[in-house]
Design a protein around this motif. Structure first.
Motif, PDB file in Angstrom:
ATOM      1  N   VAL A 132      68.982  -5.212 -40.191  1.00 53.21           N
ATOM      2  CA  VAL A 132      69.835  -4.982 -39.023  1.00 53.21           C
ATOM      3  C   VAL A 132      71.197  -5.649 -39.217  1.00 53.21           C
ATOM      4  CG1 VAL A 132      70.091  -5.400 -36.549  1.00 53.21           C
ATOM      5  CG2 VAL A 132      67.881  -4.692 -37.468  1.00 53.21           C
ATOM      6  N   VAL A 133      71.187  -6.856 -39.763  1.00 47.22           N
ATOM      7  CA  VAL A 133      72.451  -7.544 -40.057  1.00 47.22           C
ATOM      8  C   VAL A 133      73.240  -6.776 -41.112  1.00 47.22           C
ATOM      9  CG1 VAL A 133      73.490  -9.677 -40.923  1.00 47.22           C
ATOM     10  CG2 VAL A 133      71.485  -9.784 -39.437  1.00 47.22           C
ATOM     11  N   ALA A 134      72.549  -6.289 -42.148  1.00 46.54           N
ATOM     12  CA  ALA A 134      73.203  -5.537 -43.215  1.00 46.54           C
ATOM     13  C   ALA A 134      73.785  -4.226 -42.710  1.00 46.54           C
ATOM     14  CB  ALA A 134      72.212  -5.267 -44.348  1.00 46.54           C
ATOM     15  N   LEU A 135      73.178  -3.649 -41.674  1.00 43.45           N
ATOM     16  CA  LEU A 135      73.702  -2.412 -41.094  1.00 43.45           C
ATOM     17  C   LEU A 135      75.133  -2.634 -40.599  1.00 43.45           C
ATOM     18  CD1 LEU A 135      71.768  -0.082 -38.667  1.00 43.45           C
ATOM     19  CD2 LEU A 135      74.158  -0.641 -38.257  1.00 43.45           C
ATOM     20  N   GLY A 136      75.316  -3.672 -39.784  1.00 42.24           N
ATOM     21  CA  GLY A 136      76.661  -3.961 -39.299  1.00 42.24           C
ATOM     22  C   GLY A 136      77.610  -4.355 -40.410  1.00 42.24           C
ATOM     23  N   GLY A 155      65.017   3.224 -36.545  1.00 42.64           N
ATOM     24  CA  GLY A 155      65.787   3.979 -35.570  1.00 42.64           C
ATOM     25  C   GLY A 155      67.267   3.656 -35.620  1.00 42.64           C
ATOM     26  N   LEU A 156      67.586   2.373 -35.766  1.00 41.94           N
ATOM     27  CA  LEU A 156      68.988   1.959 -35.854  1.00 41.94           C
ATOM     28  C   LEU A 156      69.660   2.519 -37.103  1.00 41.94           C
ATOM     29  CD1 LEU A 156      68.723  -1.778 -34.722  1.00 41.94           C
ATOM     30  CD2 LEU A 156      69.722   0.117 -33.441  1.00 41.94           C
ATOM     31  N   PHE A 157      68.937   2.538 -38.226  1.00 39.38           N
ATOM     32  CA  PHE A 157      69.531   3.047 -39.452  1.00 39.38           C
ATOM     33  C   PHE A 157      69.744   4.557 -39.395  1.00 39.38           C
ATOM     34  CE2 PHE A 157      69.142  -0.997 -41.426  1.00 39.38           C
ATOM     35  CZ  PHE A 157      69.947  -0.954 -42.563  1.00 39.38           C
ATOM     36  N   VAL A 158      68.830   5.270 -38.768  1.00 34.23           N
ATOM     37  CA  VAL A 158      69.021   6.715 -38.615  1.00 34.23           C
ATOM     38  C   VAL A 158      70.260   6.984 -37.757  1.00 34.23           C
ATOM     39  CG1 VAL A 158      68.061   8.821 -37.613  1.00 34.23           C
ATOM     40  CG2 VAL A 158      66.597   7.294 -38.945  1.00 34.23           C
ATOM     41  N   ALA A 159      70.368   6.277 -36.636  1.00 37.84           N
ATOM     42  CA  ALA A 159      71.525   6.450 -35.763  1.00 37.84           C
ATOM     43  C   ALA A 159      72.807   6.024 -36.469  1.00 37.84           C
ATOM     44  CB  ALA A 159      71.338   5.651 -34.473  1.00 37.84           C
ATOM     45  N   GLY A 165      75.210  -0.281 -53.319  1.00 36.60           N
ATOM     46  CA  GLY A 165      76.221   0.657 -53.797  1.00 36.60           C
ATOM     47  C   GLY A 165      77.522   0.660 -53.040  1.00 36.60           C
ATOM     48  N   THR A 166      77.646  -0.098 -51.955  1.00 40.27           N
ATOM     49  CA  THR A 166      78.899  -0.152 -51.206  1.00 40.27           C
ATOM     50  C   THR A 166      79.909  -1.014 -51.963  1.00 40.27           C
ATOM     51  OG1 THR A 166      77.760   0.114 -49.093  1.00 40.27           O
ATOM     52  CG2 THR A 166      79.965  -0.823 -49.025  1.00 40.27           C
ATOM     53  N   PHE A 169      77.154   3.636 -48.064  1.00 33.52           N
ATOM     54  CA  PHE A 169      76.229   4.399 -47.237  1.00 33.52           C
ATOM     55  C   PHE A 169      75.093   3.478 -46.818  1.00 33.52           C
ATOM     56  CE2 PHE A 169      76.305   5.367 -51.696  1.00 33.52           C
ATOM     57  CZ  PHE A 169      75.062   4.960 -52.160  1.00 33.52           C
ATOM     58  N   LEU A 170      74.555   3.724 -45.632  1.00 34.41           N
ATOM     59  CA  LEU A 170      73.547   2.829 -45.062  1.00 34.41           C
ATOM     60  C   LEU A 170      72.217   2.873 -45.794  1.00 34.41           C
ATOM     61  CD1 LEU A 170      74.198   3.216 -41.236  1.00 34.41           C
ATOM     62  CD2 LEU A 170      74.551   1.193 -42.646  1.00 34.41           C
ATOM     63  N   SER A 171      71.855   4.025 -46.325  1.00 36.66           N
ATOM     64  CA  SER A 171      70.589   4.102 -47.056  1.00 36.66           C
ATOM     65  C   SER A 171      70.600   3.160 -48.249  1.00 36.66           C
ATOM     66  CB  SER A 171      70.330   5.535 -47.514  1.00 36.66           C
ATOM     67  OG  SER A 171      71.386   5.998 -48.346  1.00 36.66           O
ATOM     68  N   GLY A 172      71.748   3.030 -48.905  1.00 32.31           N
ATOM     69  CA  GLY A 172      71.872   2.106 -50.024  1.00 32.31           C
ATOM     70  C   GLY A 172      71.709   0.661 -49.581  1.00 32.31           C
ATOM     71  N   SER A 173      72.255   0.316 -48.415  1.00 36.54           N
ATOM     72  CA  SER A 173      72.116  -1.052 -47.903  1.00 36.54           C
ATOM     73  C   SER A 173      70.665  -1.370 -47.599  1.00 36.54           C
ATOM     74  CB  SER A 173      72.965  -1.227 -46.638  1.00 36.54           C
ATOM     75  OG  SER A 173      74.334  -1.047 -46.926  1.00 36.54           O
TER      76      SER A 173
END
Length: 341
Positions: free
Chosen positions: A74-78, A194-198, A278-279, A287-291
């Motif tokens: 979740v932290v990595a998402l932001g 759910g957060l990563f999909v959004a 990969g960012t 991209f978030l999938s990479g994170s």
């Protein structure tokens, strides 16, 4: 000059799913390696651990690893949004700890307070970071470092220099958010998915996501194209603070307490996961999938070291740091190779 605000801004310096028709085979291979190299490494690491340790693929180990990964994810998402714009956020570790303590304190007044208080406070700190960086043009490193220290100061003030530990009622709905399970999988994992999909939809398919890529690709060019640069930067730092606060709240629900010593070094873990995924630290690509893959890879490495048993936990940091250095070198080489080709 007239700017068409109705058409989305195309990301700059990014690799999209649709490669140019004129791209050579070497260019496509370099792009694939840059995007999916971490995933291939994760698969190899999981297979190697599965074959080496009998307890690695057990249900309990997988569940524990998934839940512990959820908070960092979740932290990595932001953090992904921030780094794609070319910025950095060093305050997330302290905000994670602060969010957990505020959530635990607020849980005595109900689930709504336990969630809204840490989200509001951490988002506000992120908003101030964004304003100082975007409007005052201060260096993200300095601003977020100051926020790191400030958030720790607030944390110490709330807990009387760390002498108080606020507990969460294990029978409350808030505790269920951290300790509950659905289909045998912890609630934090479902929330994270759910957060990563959004987040992926927002980053790849929304106008705001295109603005994020444009600012990271070339800030001056983005401004000329009509992109609200300052507003976009402020938004991503606010999002980063919000994610850190939410992760801290979920962690407090999982542990049933607000632990003051957590979060130290978490900002470096989040940055490592995003970069490994990969960012580019220079911005404009990610991209978030990479994170998410980067987070899982770090957790697998840590779990393998724990499985060995004879290695000190400090080796986790050594291995993670060495792996990150290799990834950054590989990213730089692949980026230069693609430009040359």
């Amino acid at each position: 000059m007239t700017v068409d605000t109705e058409s989305p801004v195309r990301p700059m310096n990014t690799v999209t799913e649709d490669e140019p028709l004129g791209a050579t085979r070497s260019e496509r291979l370099s792009a694939l390696a840059q995007q999916h190299g971490a995933l291939v490494t994760l698969v190899i690491a999981v297979l190697a651990a599965w074959l080496s340790f009998d307890t690695f693929m057990t249900t309990d180990n997988m569940q524990n690893m998934a839940v512990s990964s959820a908070f960092l994810a979740v932290v990595a998402l932001g953090m992904t949004f921030v780094i794609v714009t070319g910025g950095i956020d060093l305050s997330v570790g302290s905000l994670f700890a602060l969010g957990g303590v505020l959530a635990a304190w607020g849980s005595q007044y109900g689930t709504a307070v336990a969630l809204l208080l840490p989200l509001g406070v951490c988002a506000l700190i992120g908003f101030v970071n964004g304003l100082l960086i975007a409007r005052s043009r201060l260096a993200p490193f300095i601003v977020t470092l100051a926020a790191l220290l400030g958030a720790r100061g607030i944390l110490l003030a709330v807990t009387d220099e760390g002498s108080k530990t606020y507990l969460v009622d294990k029978g409350s709905f808030f505790a269920t958010l951290g300790q509950g399970k659905l289909l045998g999988i912890g609630a934090p994992v479902w929330i994270t998915v759910g957060l990563f999909v959004a987040g992926a939809v927002v980053l790849r398919r929304s106008r705001f996501g295109q603005y994020v890529y444009a600012v990271g690709g070339n800030e001056d060019a983005a401004a000329l194209m009509g992109v609200p640069v300052a507003r976009t930067k402020t938004a991503v730092y606010t999002l980063s603070g919000l994610c850190a606060g939410l992760a801290g709240a979920l962690n407090a629900a999982w542990l049933a307490s607000g632990v003051t010593i957590l979060g130290s070094g978490m900002e470096l873990e989040a940055i490592s996961a995003v970069v490994i995924g990969g960012t580019l630290l220079s911005g404009g690509f990610g991209f978030l999938s990479g994170s998410l893959v980067g987070v899982l890879l770090l957790k697998v490495i840590q779990n393998v070291i724990n499985q060995i048993g004879s290695l000190d936990s400090a080796y986790q940091q050594v291995v993670s740091g060495g792996f990150l250095a290799v990834v950054v070198v590989a990213q730089t080489w692949l980026g230069r190779r693609r430009r040359v080709l």
